[in-house]
Design a protein around this motif. Structure first.
Motif, PDB file in Angstrom:
ATOM      1  N   ILE A  24       4.129  -5.229 -14.717  1.00  0.00           N
ATOM      2  CA  ILE A  24       3.558  -4.641 -13.480  1.00  0.00           C
ATOM      3  C   ILE A  24       2.216  -5.649 -12.715  1.00  0.00           C
ATOM      4  O   ILE A  24       1.385  -6.016 -13.427  1.00  0.00           O
ATOM      5  CB  ILE A  24       2.933  -3.084 -13.636  1.00  0.00           C
ATOM      6  N   GLU A  25       2.578  -6.001 -11.433  1.00  0.00           N
ATOM      7  CA  GLU A  25       1.494  -6.682 -10.738  1.00  0.00           C
ATOM      8  C   GLU A  25       1.481  -8.127 -11.352  1.00  0.00           C
ATOM      9  O   GLU A  25       2.407  -8.926 -11.717  1.00  0.00           O
ATOM     10  CB  GLU A  25       0.280  -6.123 -10.534  1.00  0.00           C
ATOM     11  N   ASN A  26       0.336  -8.642 -11.693  1.00  0.00           N
ATOM     12  CA  ASN A  26      -0.067  -9.723 -12.104  1.00  0.00           C
ATOM     13  C   ASN A  26       0.317  -9.820 -13.802  1.00  0.00           C
ATOM     14  O   ASN A  26       0.233  -9.000 -14.340  1.00  0.00           O
ATOM     15  CB  ASN A  26      -1.502 -10.215 -12.131  1.00  0.00           C
ATOM     16  N   ILE A  73      13.168  -1.237 -10.662  1.00  0.00           N
ATOM     17  CA  ILE A  73      12.561  -2.757 -10.032  1.00  0.00           C
ATOM     18  C   ILE A  73      12.040  -2.318  -8.660  1.00  0.00           C
ATOM     19  O   ILE A  73      12.765  -1.549  -7.689  1.00  0.00           O
ATOM     20  CB  ILE A  73      13.919  -3.564 -10.097  1.00  0.00           C
ATOM     21  N   SER A  74      10.954  -3.212  -8.131  1.00  0.00           N
ATOM     22  CA  SER A  74      10.715  -3.171  -6.886  1.00  0.00           C
ATOM     23  C   SER A  74      11.029  -4.784  -6.423  1.00  0.00           C
ATOM     24  O   SER A  74      10.845  -5.605  -7.328  1.00  0.00           O
ATOM     25  CB  SER A  74       9.295  -2.876  -6.749  1.00  0.00           C
ATOM     26  N   ASP A  89       8.055  -4.779 -11.539  1.00  0.00           N
ATOM     27  CA  ASP A  89       7.245  -4.570 -10.266  1.00  0.00           C
ATOM     28  C   ASP A  89       7.239  -6.197  -9.449  1.00  0.00           C
ATOM     29  O   ASP A  89       6.626  -7.178 -10.039  1.00  0.00           O
ATOM     30  CB  ASP A  89       5.919  -4.223 -10.559  1.00  0.00           C
ATOM     31  N   GLU A  90       8.248  -6.215  -8.655  1.00  0.00           N
ATOM     32  CA  GLU A  90       8.421  -7.533  -7.862  1.00  0.00           C
ATOM     33  C   GLU A  90       8.573  -8.732  -8.986  1.00  0.00           C
ATOM     34  O   GLU A  90       7.591  -9.628  -8.777  1.00  0.00           O
ATOM     35  CB  GLU A  90       7.417  -7.587  -6.861  1.00  0.00           C
ATOM     36  N   GLY A 126       0.832  -1.307   0.038  1.00  0.00           N
ATOM     37  CA  GLY A 126       0.077   0.131  -0.114  1.00  0.00           C
ATOM     38  C   GLY A 126       0.625   1.158   0.059  1.00  0.00           C
ATOM     39  O   GLY A 126       0.303   2.225   0.055  1.00  0.00           O
ATOM     40  N   ALA A 127       2.499   1.093   0.042  1.00  0.00           N
ATOM     41  CA  ALA A 127       2.815   2.373   0.007  1.00  0.00           C
ATOM     42  C   ALA A 127       2.841   3.199  -1.517  1.00  0.00           C
ATOM     43  O   ALA A 127       3.127   4.173  -1.294  1.00  0.00           O
ATOM     44  CB  ALA A 127       4.572   1.996   0.184  1.00  0.00           C
ATOM     45  N   GLY A 128       2.587   2.527  -2.419  1.00  0.00           N
ATOM     46  CA  GLY A 128       2.258   3.322  -3.455  1.00  0.00           C
ATOM     47  C   GLY A 128       3.382   2.716  -4.788  1.00  0.00           C
ATOM     48  O   GLY A 128       3.256   3.523  -5.975  1.00  0.00           O
ATOM     49  N   LYS A 129       3.972   1.819  -4.625  1.00  0.00           N
ATOM     50  CA  LYS A 129       4.965   1.240  -5.632  1.00  0.00           C
ATOM     51  C   LYS A 129       4.293   0.980  -7.103  1.00  0.00           C
ATOM     52  O   LYS A 129       4.774   1.510  -8.068  1.00  0.00           O
ATOM     53  CB  LYS A 129       5.770  -0.110  -4.947  1.00  0.00           C
ATOM     54  N   SER A 130       3.272   0.025  -6.915  1.00  0.00           N
ATOM     55  CA  SER A 130       2.653  -0.368  -8.184  1.00  0.00           C
ATOM     56  C   SER A 130       2.017   0.838  -9.083  1.00  0.00           C
ATOM     57  O   SER A 130       2.042   1.010 -10.222  1.00  0.00           O
ATOM     58  CB  SER A 130       1.664  -1.458  -7.804  1.00  0.00           C
TER      59      SER A 130
END
Length: 296
Positions: free
Chosen positions: A84-86, A188-189, A158-159, A42-46
């Motif tokens: 990003i994400e999925n 990159i996260s 993203d991860e 929830g920090a805002g990365k995505s």
């Protein structure tokens, strides 16, 4: 494509309904650099990545490439590839058919590079099978391959190591290090701080939609000293100005680098031995201080 460039992100803000998810985000990056973004869930990365990838619009702020609005350059002079994400895949098609679609879309004719990626991520035996039969790790590998195939200047991940085995994580790290030598900018996260420290030049800690800390691998302003036993700040009162010393953990201190040699030469006055000295910031400590230890 641009040989060398500078990315400037200036005062990006984003609200969803009344929730301010990004607040005046500003940072820069340049070709040939790897930048990490870390923060709790929830920090805002995505959200930040979606704006950088032109999937979302920001409410305020600018994204500039060599001083020019990125939107005016996208897909003309400047190219982005993002995961990003999925991972979104055509699950009713085979892995190779997914690759063919992306290759045709981006007019990619370098089959040798595609073969290299498929072999490196060990998808050869399953590349002709339907994606619906893939495990989560295999889908992540295919998603990475599809993201790495296009020609791009900026790569956003993203991860990306979620669900990957250790060997595939190392493959990705090696690819990122190679892309760095080719003047790509990689952002990159990751959930794993050690992973970011290994491959990133700089890391930004994102907290509540704001950049709370910048870690620079090459910043030698501070020295981190690990001792052989538990310490207290008061132990050093006759050696150093206590305002300049910070207790990082039960047996670790942080001091300005210019005081390191002085402290070491006077340790005979204390019953302490040094186990480790590092010139880089303790990212775990900084993250824990900002987020309370919650990773994400």
């Amino acid at each position: 494509m641009i040989d060398k460039f500078e990315l400037k992100v200036q005062n990006l803000s984003k609200k969803i309904k009344k929730n301010e998810i990004l607040k005046n985000i500003s940072f820069n990056g340049k070709s040939g650099e790897v930048i990490g973004i870390v923060g709790s869930n929830g920090a805002g990365k995505s959200s930040l990545f979606k704006i950088l990838s032109d999937l979302w619009n920001s409410d305020n702020g600018d994204i500039l490439i060599n001083g020019n609005d990125i939107k005016k350059m996208l897909y003309k002079d400047f190219y982005i590839s993002a995961l990003i994400e999925n991972v979104n895949l055509y699950e009713n098609l085979s892995g190779i058919d997914n690759i063919k679609i992306i290759s045709q879309l981006y007019n990619i004719k370098d089959s040798g590079y595609i073969d290299y990626l498929v072999n490196s991520f060990k998808l050869v035996e399953n590349i002709n099978k339907k994606v619906s039969s893939y495990s989560l790790g295999m889908k992540q590998k295919l998603g990475l391959i599809l993201t790495l195939i296009p020609a791009y200047d900026l790569l956003i991940l993203d991860e990306p190591t979620n669900s990957l085995d250790i060997e595939s994580v190392q493959v990705l790290h090696d690819i990122i290090k190679d892309l760095k030598t080719k003047n790509k900018l990689i952002i990159i996260s990751s959930h794993i701080l050690e992973e970011l420290e290994n491959i990133c030049d700089r890391i930004f800690i994102l907290s509540n939609g704001e950049i709370s800390y910048e870690y620079n691998k090459y910043d030698n302003d501070y020295a981190y000293i690990v001792f052989d036993k538990e310490i207290t700040k008061i132990m050093f009162e006759n050696l150093i100005d206590l305002e300049l010393l910070e207790i990082v953990s039960t047996n670790q201190v942080r001091i300005p680098s210019n005081l390191l040699n002085y402290l070491i030469s006077n340790l005979d006055k204390l019953d302490l031995k040094i186990e480790k000295v590092s010139k880089n910031a303790d990212l775990k400590y900084e993250f824990k201080k900002i987020s309370g230890g919650a990773n994400g």
